[in-house]
Design a protein around this motif. Structure first.
Motif, PDB file in Angstrom:
ATOM      1  N   LEU A 159       0.834  -1.194   0.000  1.00  0.00           N
ATOM      2  CA  LEU A 159       0.000   0.000   0.000  1.00  0.00           C
ATOM      3  C   LEU A 159       0.876   1.253   0.000  1.00  0.00           C
ATOM      4  O   LEU A 159       1.688   1.442   0.905  1.00  0.00           O
ATOM      5  CB  LEU A 159      -0.909   0.011   1.229  1.00  0.00           C
TER       6      LEU A 159
ATOM      7  N   GLY B 172      -2.001   0.914   7.293  1.00  0.00           N
ATOM      8  CA  GLY B 172      -2.982  -0.171   7.271  1.00  0.00           C
ATOM      9  C   GLY B 172      -2.698  -1.216   8.331  1.00  0.00           C
ATOM     10  O   GLY B 172      -1.543  -1.488   8.661  1.00  0.00           O
TER      11      GLY B 172
ATOM     12  N   CYS C 265     -10.706   7.399   6.782  1.00  0.00           N
ATOM     13  CA  CYS C 265     -10.727   6.102   7.464  1.00  0.00           C
ATOM     14  C   CYS C 265     -11.647   5.150   6.702  1.00  0.00           C
ATOM     15  O   CYS C 265     -12.848   5.396   6.584  1.00  0.00           O
ATOM     16  CB  CYS C 265     -11.218   6.282   8.904  1.00  0.00           C
TER      17      CYS C 265
ATOM     18  N   ARG D 268       1.724   5.061   0.735  1.00  0.00           N
ATOM     19  CA  ARG D 268       1.335   6.226   1.537  1.00  0.00           C
ATOM     20  C   ARG D 268       0.042   5.985   2.325  1.00  0.00           C
ATOM     21  O   ARG D 268      -0.770   6.878   2.507  1.00  0.00           O
ATOM     22  CB  ARG D 268       1.191   7.465   0.648  1.00  0.00           C
ATOM     23  N   THR D 269      -0.168   4.758   2.762  1.00  0.00           N
ATOM     24  CA  THR D 269      -1.375   4.395   3.506  1.00  0.00           C
ATOM     25  C   THR D 269      -0.996   3.577   4.732  1.00  0.00           C
ATOM     26  O   THR D 269      -0.261   2.597   4.627  1.00  0.00           O
ATOM     27  CB  THR D 269      -2.344   3.572   2.629  1.00  0.00           C
TER      28      THR D 269
ATOM     29  N   VAL E 255      -6.871  12.018   8.471  1.00  0.00           N
ATOM     30  CA  VAL E 255      -6.871  10.972   7.449  1.00  0.00           C
ATOM     31  C   VAL E 255      -8.301  10.530   7.146  1.00  0.00           C
ATOM     32  O   VAL E 255      -9.210  10.687   7.957  1.00  0.00           O
ATOM     33  CB  VAL E 255      -6.044   9.754   7.910  1.00  0.00           C
TER      34      VAL E 255
ATOM     35  N   ALA F 278      -1.617  14.192   4.017  1.00  0.00           N
ATOM     36  CA  ALA F 278      -0.708  13.425   3.171  1.00  0.00           C
ATOM     37  C   ALA F 278       0.740  13.802   3.450  1.00  0.00           C
ATOM     38  O   ALA F 278       1.632  12.943   3.477  1.00  0.00           O
ATOM     39  CB  ALA F 278      -1.047  13.645   1.708  1.00  0.00           C
TER      40      ALA F 278
ATOM     41  N   LEU G 209      -7.758   1.097   6.904  1.00  0.00           N
ATOM     42  CA  LEU G 209      -6.843   1.882   6.080  1.00  0.00           C
ATOM     43  C   LEU G 209      -6.978   3.359   6.412  1.00  0.00           C
ATOM     44  O   LEU G 209      -8.095   3.906   6.416  1.00  0.00           O
ATOM     45  CB  LEU G 209      -7.132   1.660   4.590  1.00  0.00           C
ATOM     46  N   TYR G 210      -5.857   4.015   6.678  1.00  0.00           N
ATOM     47  CA  TYR G 210      -5.815   5.456   6.901  1.00  0.00           C
ATOM     48  C   TYR G 210      -4.994   6.079   5.775  1.00  0.00           C
ATOM     49  O   TYR G 210      -3.805   5.782   5.619  1.00  0.00           O
ATOM     50  CB  TYR G 210      -5.154   5.790   8.245  1.00  0.00           C
ATOM     51  N   SER G 211      -5.639   6.958   5.018  1.00  0.00           N
ATOM     52  CA  SER G 211      -4.955   7.612   3.901  1.00  0.00           C
ATOM     53  C   SER G 211      -5.399   9.069   3.850  1.00  0.00           C
ATOM     54  O   SER G 211      -6.301   9.484   4.576  1.00  0.00           O
ATOM     55  CB  SER G 211      -5.270   6.901   2.576  1.00  0.00           C
TER      56      SER G 211
END
Length: 283
Positions: free
Chosen positions: A113, A118, A241, A115-116, A239, A265, A255-257
Motif C-alpha cells: 500500500l 494499514g 478512514c 502512503r497508507t 486521514v 498526506a 486503512l488510513y490515507s
C-alpha cells in the motif's frame, strides 16, 4: 440461544421507545420508561405472557416469524434485527473460536500500500498485522506482547492506566462507543470463545465507562469516515478512514490515507521517513 442476553436486549430496545413512536397514545404518566410489555406484545402479535417470558429468559426458542414480529414492534434496524436472530439462535453462527490468522495475500497487500497506514484487527479488536506506516502513526505493535495489541484494552485501559492516550485521536468517545457495540455483536457470534468472553468480563470489571456503555446494548455503530491523530512528532494528522470486512475470517482491514497534497498526506509522508521510532517512546 442466549436466553439471558436475549431478554436484556429486548428490554433495552423496548425501554428506548415512546408510545408515540409506534402510534400509541402517551396516556397517563408512566412509572417506567418506554413501551409496556403488553403494548409490545400486541404490536408483535404475540401473547403478553410469552413476551414477558422472553424478557425474563424463561421462554423456549422463538420462531423466525415471532422474531420478525418483535423486530417490527420494537422498530429495530437491520443490524439490530440480525443481532436479535443471533441471540435467539436462529441465525447461522461461525466457528466456536474467532480467527487470528491473516491471509498471506492481505499481509502482502499491507506492504504494497503506497502512503497508507494499514492494519488488520480480529473480531475481538486484536491487531493481527500492520505495515510500517501504521506503526509510525500509532505505535510499534511489534514491541508489544500480543495481549497488549488489543485496541479495546487501549480504549478502556482501566484505572491504573487511565492516563494512557488513545493515540491522540479526535473521536475517542465515538471510538469507545463503537468498540462496545462491535464487541456485543462479537460475543453473540462467539459466546463460548474464552478470548472473547474473557475480554468482555475484564473490561466490564475494570472500566465503569465500558460497563455503562455495555448495558445500553447498542449494536449499530456509525461509520467513521475521517479521523485526526494528534501525533507528538508531526502534529495533527487528518486521514480518511476506510474499513474493509474480510468475511472469510471475520476480520477487518483498516486503512488510513489522505488526499494527495493535503496536510494529512504531507504528515504521513514525514512519518514514513521517520519510521516507527517516532512514536516508540510516546505511547
Amino acid at each position: 440461544m442466549d436466553k439471558r442476553e436475549l431478554g436484556a436486549f429486548l428490554r433495552s430496545r423496548r425501554e428506548r421507545l415512546r408510545p408515540q413512536d409506534v402510534g400509541l397514545p402517551s396516556g397517563p404518566r408512566r412509572r417506567t420508561p418506554g413501551l409496556r410489555r403488553e403494548e409490545t406484545a400486541v404490536l408483535a402479535h404475540i401473547s403478553t405472557e410469552y413476551y414477558v417470558r422472553l424478557e425474563q429468559g424463561r421462554a423456549p426458542r422463538p420462531s423466525a416469524e415471532v422474531l420478525a414480529g418483535i423486530a417490527g414492534a420494537l422498530r429495530l434496524t437491520d443490524a439490530e434485527s440480525d443481532h436479535l436472530h443471533v441471540l435467539a439462535g436462529t441465525a447461522p453462527t461461525r466457528t466456536r473460536l474467532h480467527r487470528r490468522d491473516v491471509r498471506p495475500s492481505i499481509l502482502a497487500l499491507l506492504e504494497r500500500l503506497p502512503r497508507t497506514a494499514g492494519f488488520v484487527v480480529s473480531a475481538a479488536f486484536e491487531v493481527l498485522a500492520w505495515n510500517d506506516l501504521a506503526a509510525a502513526l500509532m505505535e510499534d505493535f511489534a514491541q508489544l506482547a500480543p495481549e497488549d495489541r488489543n485496541l479495546a484494552r487501549r480504549a478502556f485501559p482501566g484505572p491504573e492506566h487511565s492516563d494512557t492516550p488513545l493515540y491522540g485521536i479526535s473521536d475517542a468517545a465515538e471510538f469507545r462507543h463503537q468498540v462496545v457495540m462491535k464487541l456485543h455483536a462479537t460475543l453473540a457470534r462467539y459466546p463460548t470463545d474464552p478470548a472473547v468472553t474473557g475480554l468482555v468480563d475484564e473490561l466490564r470489571d475494570t472500566s465503569p465507562d465500558f460497563a455503562r456503555l455495555w448495558e445500553r446494548r447498542d449494536v449499530q455503530p456509525a461509520p467513521m469516515l475521517t479521523k485526526t491523530f494528534r501525533h507528538p512528532a508531526v502534529g495533527d494528522v487528518t486521514v480518511d478512514c476506510d474499513t474493509l470486512t474480510l468475511t472469510d475470517r471475520d476480520q477487518h482491514l483498516v486503512l488510513y490515507s489522505a488526499p494527495p497534497g493535503s496536510p494529512g498526506a504531507e504528515a504521513l509522508a514525514l512519518l514514513n521517513v521517520l519510521g516507527a521510532q517516532a512514536s516508540d517512546h510516546l505511547y
